[in-house]
Design a protein around this motif. Structure first.
Motif, PDB file in Angstrom:
ATOM      1  N   TYR A  46       0.417  -1.659  -0.330  1.00  0.00           N
ATOM      2  CA  TYR A  46      -0.719  -0.080   0.403  1.00  0.00           C
ATOM      3  C   TYR A  46       0.977   1.271   0.586  1.00  0.00           C
ATOM      4  O   TYR A  46       0.535   1.707  -0.632  1.00  0.00           O
ATOM      5  CB  TYR A  46      -0.892   0.104   1.505  1.00  0.00           C
ATOM      6  CG  TYR A  46      -1.908   1.455   1.648  1.00  0.00           C
ATOM      7  CD1 TYR A  46      -3.464   0.899   0.312  1.00  0.00           C
ATOM      8  CD2 TYR A  46      -1.280   2.076   1.977  1.00  0.00           C
ATOM      9  CE1 TYR A  46      -3.841   2.846  -0.110  1.00  0.00           C
ATOM     10  CE2 TYR A  46      -2.446   2.976   1.890  1.00  0.00           C
ATOM     11  CZ  TYR A  46      -4.165   3.219   0.723  1.00  0.00           C
ATOM     12  OH  TYR A  46      -4.544   4.590   1.284  1.00  0.00           O
ATOM     13  N   PHE A  47       1.812   1.373   0.874  1.00  0.00           N
ATOM     14  CA  PHE A  47       2.883   2.478   0.828  1.00  0.00           C
ATOM     15  C   PHE A  47       3.522   2.324  -0.294  1.00  0.00           C
ATOM     16  O   PHE A  47       3.327   3.724  -0.929  1.00  0.00           O
ATOM     17  CB  PHE A  47       4.050   2.619   1.760  1.00  0.00           C
ATOM     18  CG  PHE A  47       3.677   2.446   3.216  1.00  0.00           C
ATOM     19  CD1 PHE A  47       3.889   3.825   3.469  1.00  0.00           C
ATOM     20  CD2 PHE A  47       3.033   2.101   3.800  1.00  0.00           C
ATOM     21  CE1 PHE A  47       3.525   4.563   4.863  1.00  0.00           C
ATOM     22  CE2 PHE A  47       2.661   2.754   5.812  1.00  0.00           C
ATOM     23  CZ  PHE A  47       3.188   3.396   5.443  1.00  0.00           C
ATOM     24  N   VAL A 417      13.877   2.305  10.526  1.00  0.00           N
ATOM     25  CA  VAL A 417      13.052   3.802   9.155  1.00  0.00           C
ATOM     26  C   VAL A 417      12.815   4.599  10.148  1.00  0.00           C
ATOM     27  O   VAL A 417      12.434   6.173   9.718  1.00  0.00           O
ATOM     28  CB  VAL A 417      10.974   3.045   9.680  1.00  0.00           C
ATOM     29  CG1 VAL A 417      10.637   3.848   8.575  1.00  0.00           C
ATOM     30  CG2 VAL A 417      11.422   1.618   8.248  1.00  0.00           C
ATOM     31  N   ASP A 418      12.726   4.415  11.004  1.00  0.00           N
ATOM     32  CA  ASP A 418      12.532   6.595  12.074  1.00  0.00           C
ATOM     33  C   ASP A 418      14.053   6.696  12.302  1.00  0.00           C
ATOM     34  O   ASP A 418      13.768   8.369  12.023  1.00  0.00           O
ATOM     35  CB  ASP A 418      12.584   5.605  14.159  1.00  0.00           C
ATOM     36  CG  ASP A 418      11.744   5.143  14.624  1.00  0.00           C
ATOM     37  OD1 ASP A 418      10.199   4.703  13.357  1.00  0.00           O
ATOM     38  OD2 ASP A 418      11.372   4.489  15.614  1.00  0.00           O
ATOM     39  N   GLN A 419      15.555   6.834  12.011  1.00  0.00           N
ATOM     40  CA  GLN A 419      16.110   7.374  11.421  1.00  0.00           C
ATOM     41  C   GLN A 419      15.653   8.171  10.013  1.00  0.00           C
ATOM     42  O   GLN A 419      16.349   9.387   9.940  1.00  0.00           O
ATOM     43  CB  GLN A 419      17.128   6.326  11.101  1.00  0.00           C
ATOM     44  CG  GLN A 419      18.023   5.777  12.857  1.00  0.00           C
ATOM     45  CD  GLN A 419      18.868   5.665  12.293  1.00  0.00           C
ATOM     46  OE1 GLN A 419      20.279   5.718  11.848  1.00  0.00           O
ATOM     47  NE2 GLN A 419      19.533   2.985  12.477  1.00  0.00           N
ATOM     48  N   PHE A 435      17.337  11.601  -1.714  1.00  0.00           N
ATOM     49  CA  PHE A 435      18.029  11.058  -1.048  1.00  0.00           C
ATOM     50  C   PHE A 435      17.712   9.187  -1.527  1.00  0.00           C
ATOM     51  O   PHE A 435      17.272   9.155  -2.265  1.00  0.00           O
ATOM     52  CB  PHE A 435      17.925  11.148   0.385  1.00  0.00           C
ATOM     53  CG  PHE A 435      16.523   9.863   1.300  1.00  0.00           C
ATOM     54  CD1 PHE A 435      17.224   8.444   1.676  1.00  0.00           C
ATOM     55  CD2 PHE A 435      15.417   9.818   0.645  1.00  0.00           C
ATOM     56  CE1 PHE A 435      16.050   7.776   2.078  1.00  0.00           C
ATOM     57  CE2 PHE A 435      14.795   9.585   1.281  1.00  0.00           C
ATOM     58  CZ  PHE A 435      14.673   8.240   2.211  1.00  0.00           C
ATOM     59  N   TYR A 436      19.185   8.859  -1.279  1.00  0.00           N
ATOM     60  CA  TYR A 436      19.761   7.632  -1.769  1.00  0.00           C
ATOM     61  C   TYR A 436      20.671   6.936  -0.901  1.00  0.00           C
ATOM     62  O   TYR A 436      20.980   7.683   0.192  1.00  0.00           O
ATOM     63  CB  TYR A 436      20.802   7.577  -2.849  1.00  0.00           C
ATOM     64  CG  TYR A 436      20.600   6.103  -3.340  1.00  0.00           C
ATOM     65  CD1 TYR A 436      19.494   5.248  -4.209  1.00  0.00           C
ATOM     66  CD2 TYR A 436      22.000   5.745  -3.748  1.00  0.00           C
ATOM     67  CE1 TYR A 436      19.671   3.720  -3.534  1.00  0.00           C
ATOM     68  CE2 TYR A 436      22.023   4.420  -3.737  1.00  0.00           C
ATOM     69  CZ  TYR A 436      20.889   3.296  -4.443  1.00  0.00           C
ATOM     70  OH  TYR A 436      21.180   1.768  -4.223  1.00  0.00           O
ATOM     71  N   VAL A 437      19.800   4.998  -0.049  1.00  0.00           N
ATOM     72  CA  VAL A 437      21.008   5.243   0.625  1.00  0.00           C
ATOM     73  C   VAL A 437      21.996   3.639   0.154  1.00  0.00           C
ATOM     74  O   VAL A 437      21.603   2.824  -0.796  1.00  0.00           O
ATOM     75  CB  VAL A 437      20.018   4.013   2.200  1.00  0.00           C
ATOM     76  CG1 VAL A 437      20.744   3.676   2.981  1.00  0.00           C
ATOM     77  CG2 VAL A 437      19.022   4.849   2.399  1.00  0.00           C
ATOM     78  N   ALA A 438      23.051   4.349   0.013  1.00  0.00           N
ATOM     79  CA  ALA A 438      23.994   3.415  -0.547  1.00  0.00           C
ATOM     80  C   ALA A 438      24.695   1.953  -0.902  1.00  0.00           C
ATOM     81  O   ALA A 438      23.887   1.349  -1.643  1.00  0.00           O
ATOM     82  CB  ALA A 438      25.481   3.876  -0.222  1.00  0.00           C
ATOM     83  N   ALA A 439      24.624   1.407   0.567  1.00  0.00           N
ATOM     84  CA  ALA A 439      24.483  -0.268   1.397  1.00  0.00           C
ATOM     85  C   ALA A 439      23.152  -0.662   1.587  1.00  0.00           C
ATOM     86  O   ALA A 439      22.289   0.476   2.094  1.00  0.00           O
ATOM     87  CB  ALA A 439      25.226  -0.344   2.570  1.00  0.00           C
ATOM     88  N   PRO A 470      14.105   2.256   2.291  1.00  0.00           N
ATOM     89  CA  PRO A 470      13.062   3.172   1.930  1.00  0.00           C
ATOM     90  C   PRO A 470      12.480   3.792   0.375  1.00  0.00           C
ATOM     91  O   PRO A 470      11.550   4.648   0.750  1.00  0.00           O
ATOM     92  CB  PRO A 470      14.991   3.741   1.854  1.00  0.00           C
ATOM     93  CG  PRO A 470      15.763   2.343   2.381  1.00  0.00           C
ATOM     94  CD  PRO A 470      15.179   1.368   1.887  1.00  0.00           C
ATOM     95  N   GLU A 471      12.942   2.530  -0.345  1.00  0.00           N
ATOM     96  CA  GLU A 471      12.026   3.249  -1.790  1.00  0.00           C
ATOM     97  C   GLU A 471      10.213   3.075  -0.759  1.00  0.00           C
ATOM     98  O   GLU A 471       9.931   3.496  -1.648  1.00  0.00           O
ATOM     99  CB  GLU A 471      12.236   2.182  -2.217  1.00  0.00           C
ATOM    100  CG  GLU A 471      11.575   2.278  -4.021  1.00  0.00           C
ATOM    101  CD  GLU A 471      12.081   1.365  -4.991  1.00  0.00           C
ATOM    102  OE1 GLU A 471      11.971   1.696  -5.803  1.00  0.00           O
ATOM    103  OE2 GLU A 471      12.832   0.551  -4.635  1.00  0.00           O
ATOM    104  N   ILE A 472      10.330   2.195  -0.251  1.00  0.00           N
ATOM    105  CA  ILE A 472       8.474   1.472   0.234  1.00  0.00           C
ATOM    106  C   ILE A 472       7.885   2.952   1.066  1.00  0.00           C
ATOM    107  O   ILE A 472       7.022   3.178   0.569  1.00  0.00           O
ATOM    108  CB  ILE A 472       8.715   0.929   0.961  1.00  0.00           C
ATOM    109  CG1 ILE A 472       8.990  -0.891   0.075  1.00  0.00           C
ATOM    110  CG2 ILE A 472       7.003   0.093   1.241  1.00  0.00           C
ATOM    111  CD1 ILE A 472       8.865  -2.274   0.972  1.00  0.00           C
ATOM    112  N   PHE A 473       9.052   2.840   2.051  1.00  0.00           N
ATOM    113  CA  PHE A 473       8.321   3.918   3.128  1.00  0.00           C
ATOM    114  C   PHE A 473       8.347   5.454   2.367  1.00  0.00           C
ATOM    115  O   PHE A 473       7.915   6.200   3.080  1.00  0.00           O
ATOM    116  CB  PHE A 473       7.982   3.498   3.876  1.00  0.00           C
ATOM    117  CG  PHE A 473       7.787   2.411   4.527  1.00  0.00           C
ATOM    118  CD1 PHE A 473       6.417   2.819   5.246  1.00  0.00           C
ATOM    119  CD2 PHE A 473       8.658   1.704   4.993  1.00  0.00           C
ATOM    120  CE1 PHE A 473       6.019   0.992   5.699  1.00  0.00           C
ATOM    121  CE2 PHE A 473       8.404   0.102   5.296  1.00  0.00           C
ATOM    122  CZ  PHE A 473       6.959   0.436   5.912  1.00  0.00           C
TER     123      PHE A 473
END
Length: 503
Positions: A46-47, A417-419, A435-439, A470-473
């Protein structure tokens, strides 16, 4: 004066306080779940489907069906609108979703208690409501926040049942109560489709009462036929939305559901599913010893019902109504879910059992004259009291233990997710924020992108794709190709490094 007599007298004089005990006990037992998080599956999807949607688009259910399209025959627009409202108000803050679910759950408990108290004021009305409130079987319905709308549906149906009981057994304000029921059932039909059949059952119940019921109340009109209007409005909406616009995918799913094989399988497995739902709501995960306890409880109930024959006769019509509702709920879930997803889906689901049990508890309460047992068969009454107290203690312990396990298992993804949430909240006002999370993290989910095509007729191809948390939420701000901020993740420490400068 024995312990049980003191308990009953205490109950009679402290009802508001004892209801508060139910609420506080339930909140306490569910308190570890405040550190839980959304479970992969429907909520993750749904997200993904609601990325970049405005508030009007969310409540109007303008979600993308490109990702993980499912339930093509189901039409529950208000369910999706309520999901959209929560999505807009709460976002990724799971604790707010859970608080809503617990409040709705306690409303169900209160309505269950209120109905049984209206039938007969006994301590067992309180104890059965308490048992439902903390039953470990229902944990996943309450903590999996996308079921909140189904809990609201149950509240509306219980409100309707309360009105029906009053207007046929207790009150002369029948027409007003029927109008209230009419109002409750309109949203109920649009949340869960069994509400449409319940409307018809309510009419049949009132008709039967007019013709054959004991005339506790003088009946003056047939206004209860207005209860068919919510069902008709929903049916017309369903036709316009599903039948008139039927595509090959809907037709294919309809062919599987309305097949002779599925009808045969439904009839074949209905008794098994019914027994499983009773077993899981009473003793949790089945085992030989637990089956023995359940069989003993059923035999005891039948014995008490035999001793309550006059009581049963008085409430026969309401018992038949509840029995019919149980059958309808059971058949709807088995028939559609078995045809669309198979037996494993039915046996693994929780929310259909959650919606089944309040009807069953009211039915059980109607089958036993607890005051008669107390007066003429005191040992039987004592056994019943001890048995329910035993189930309350076992379920209370199991519920608290299970919610702690759930919270422990979700600790990593919740912190992760809180971070991200704090970082997005601090920077999303920037017009070019991304933004993008590398690892990569250990948390992700896989969904089909496109439409699954079992007949090979689909123009758009589909593929299974893995989506990161990160992509989902935070899909609105997630940018793999050209992010403004590049974040680095330390999996061992479960810590995200946030850069102070743009990249």
């Amino acid at each position: 004066m024995n312990f049980f007599t003191r308990a009953v007298r205490s109950y009679s004089t402290n009802k508001p306080f004892l209801l508060l005990i139910i609420a506080l006990a339930t909140i306490f037992l569910y308190s570890p779940a405040f550190f839980y998080f959304f479970q992969p599956g429907d909520h993750y999807r749904y997200f993904l489907q609601t990325r970049n949607l405005s508030f009007p688009e969310l409540v109007m259910n303008r979600v993308s069906d490109e990702i993980g399209r499912g339930d093509m025959l189901v039409y529950r627009p208000l369910t999706m609108s309520l999901m959209g409202l929560q999505m807009y108000l709460f976002g990724t803050r799971y604790v707010l979703w859970l608080m809503t679910g617990i409040i709705l759950h306690l409303c169900v408990v209160f309505m269950l208690y209120k109905i049984m108290m209206r039938i007969k004021d006994t301590i067992f009305a309180y104890l059965l409501a308490f048992l439902f409130s903390i039953n470990s079987m229902f944990i996943h319905t309450v903590v999996r926040a996308h079921f909140n709308s189904y809990i609201l549906y149950l509240i509306l149906v219980l409100l309707s049942l309360y009105n029906l009981y009053i207007c046929t057994y207790k009150s002369d304000k029948r027409n007003n109560l029927i109008w209230y029921t009419f109002i409750y059932m309109i949203p109920a039909c649009y949340i869960y489709e069994t509400g449409t059949v319940f409307c018809a059952l309510f009419i049949l119940y009132l008709m039967a009462y007019d013709l054959y019921g004991e005339k506790v109340v003088r009946l003056t009109s047939l206004r209860y036929f207005i209860l068919i209007i919510p069902a008709l409005i929903y049916s017309l909406s369903y036709y316009v939305e599903k039948v008139a616009r039927m595509d090959w995918a809907i037709a294919f799913e309809a062919g599987r559901v309305f097949s002779f094989q599925n009808i045969f399988e439904t009839v074949k497995f209905l008794p098994l599913i019914f027994f499983e739902w009773i077993t899981r709501g009473t003793v949790g995960n089945p085992s030989p010893l637990k089956y023995i306890v359940l069989i003993a409880a059923i035999c005891y109930l039948l014995m008490c019902s035999y001793l309550s024959r006059k009581w049963l006769k008085k409430h026969l019509m309401f018992i038949l109504l509840l029995g019919s509702m149980i059958i309808v709920h059971l058949v709807f879930n088995c028939f559609y879910r078995m045809g669309a997803y198979g037996m494993s889906y039915i046996r693994g689901g929780n929310h259909p059992i959650y919606m089944f049990w309040p009807y069953l508890l009211i039915l059980v309460y109607l089958m036993v004259d607890f005051e008669g047992l107390k007066r003429y068969y005191r040992p039987m009454w004592n056994i019943c009291l001890i048995g329910i107290l035993f189930f309350i203690l076992i379920n209370g312990y199991t519920t608290y233990k299970s919610t702690k396990i759930l919270a422990r298992g979700a600790k990593g993804v919740r912190s992760y997710v809180d971070q991200l949430y704090q970082f997005v909240k601090s920077n999303k006002a920037e017009s070019d924020f991304s933004f993008y999370v590398a690892a990569p993290s250990a948390w992700n989910d896989t969904f089909p992108v496109g439409y699954i095509d079992p007949k090979g007729e689909m123009k758009m191809k589909y593929e299974y794709r893995q989506f990161s948390v990160p992509e989902i939420f935070f899909g609105e701000y997630y940018n793999k190709s050209n992010p403004k901020y590049l974040l680095r993740y330390d999996e061992k420490k479960n810590h995200i490094q946030f850069p102070s400068n743009q990249i």
